[in-house]
Design an enzyme around this catalytic site. Structure first.
Site, PDB file in Angstrom:
ATOM      1  N   SER A 179       0.850  -1.188   0.000  1.00  0.00           N
ATOM      2  CA  SER A 179       0.000   0.000   0.000  1.00  0.00           C
ATOM      3  C   SER A 179       0.883   1.233   0.000  1.00  0.00           C
ATOM      4  CB  SER A 179      -0.892   0.021   1.243  1.00  0.00           C
ATOM      5  OG  SER A 179      -1.561   1.269   1.370  1.00  0.00           O
ATOM      6  N   TYR A 207      -2.338  -0.691   9.908  1.00  0.00           N
ATOM      7  CA  TYR A 207      -2.314  -1.077   8.497  1.00  0.00           C
ATOM      8  C   TYR A 207      -1.034  -0.590   7.825  1.00  0.00           C
ATOM      9  CZ  TYR A 207      -3.923  -1.443   3.630  1.00  0.00           C
ATOM     10  OH  TYR A 207      -4.042  -1.745   2.297  1.00  0.00           O
TER      11      TYR A 207
END
Length: 264
Positions: free
Chosen positions: A142, A155
């Site tokens: 990501s 995350y």
């Protein structure tokens, strides 16, 4: 989607293949001729994009947090189907909260899938690929791994760990002909993205516009290209990196985020 058979005959393992980016990666690999072992925690019917290539796709249940289950599936696949040429780590979870409100359970669960899962799958695949002197491993991370995101510490940290792990693995197996790269998407129109919008109480159109335009108060840069990615945009980057067109690329982190991070 191009359907040139550049991956004809190659065997790929994809995690998180049941929907979103994983489903798009499965379809894209199969469209290029690869046989795909599409795994997910609870696999269902093939997504619509993958159905034209159903004869090349086998679905299996897999919990990437279970190292023994991963090793067993990879061993079984190599014994009964053939040697793995490609492994793509897509399985991921997002549990958002400010750090001061983040529970130990959410932190551990995020790392169990996003980081430990990458270790389990990549290790099992790399051991066999290195012994044969060929193979390609791609981890879908990501852009949050490279730029801070409020409410996404677990995350972002788990994805940053997955990126560095993949690079270190790539360094170790490069001499054995195995390439390891990462693809780091920005905001992508998946169920995970929609769940974030639902949690914020915004409708999809307003939320998408907010992300594209950016919000200075939230320290967001927006998306210079003016659109949110489709899962197929990420899948195309994965296909490139596992193909012979990228034969001299390893240890690379390819951002596919429309310029959102300004590559900071």
């Amino acid at each position: 989607m191009s359907t040139a058979p550049e991956l004809d005959g190659r065997l790929a393992l994809v995690t998180g293949a049941g929907r979103g980016i994983g489903a798009a990666v499965t379809a894209a690999l199969a469209a290029r001729g690869a046989r795909v072992l599409a795994t997910d925690l609870t696999p269902g019917e093939l997504p619509e994009a993958a159905r034209p290539y159903a004869e090349r796709i086998t679905t299996r249940a897999l919990d990437v947090t279970d190292a023994a289950a991963v090793d067993a599936l990879v061993a079984e696949t190599e014994e009964t189907v053939g040697p793995l040429d490609i492994a793509v780590n897509v399985a991921g979870v997002l549990r958002g909260a400010p750090v001061t409100e983040l529970s130990d359970e959410d932190w551990a669960a995020t790392f169990a899938v996003n980081t430990d899962g990458v270790l389990h799958v990549s290790r099992a695949a790399a051991r066999r690929m290195a012994a044969r002197g060929r193979g390609s491993i791609v981890t879908v991370a990501s852009n949050a791994a490279g730029i801070p995101r409020a409410g996404m510490a677990a995350y972002a940290a788990s994805k940053a760990a997955a990126v560095m792990f993949t690079k270190c693995l790539g360094l170790e197996v490069a001499a054995h002909g195995v390439r390891c790269n990462t693809v780091s998407p920005g905001s992508t129109l998946t169920d995970m993205q929609r769940a974030m919008w639902t949690a914020s109480g915004q409708d999809e159109e307003s939320a998408a516009r907010h992300i594209i335009e950016g919000d200075l108060a939230a320290h967001r840069t927006g998306i210079p290209l003016g659109r949110i990615a489709d899962p197929s945009d990420i899948a195309e980057a994965v296909v490139f990196l596992v193909s012979d067109r990228a034969r001299h690329i390893t240890l690379h982190d390819l951002y596919v985020d429309g310029g959102a991070t300004l590559r900071a």
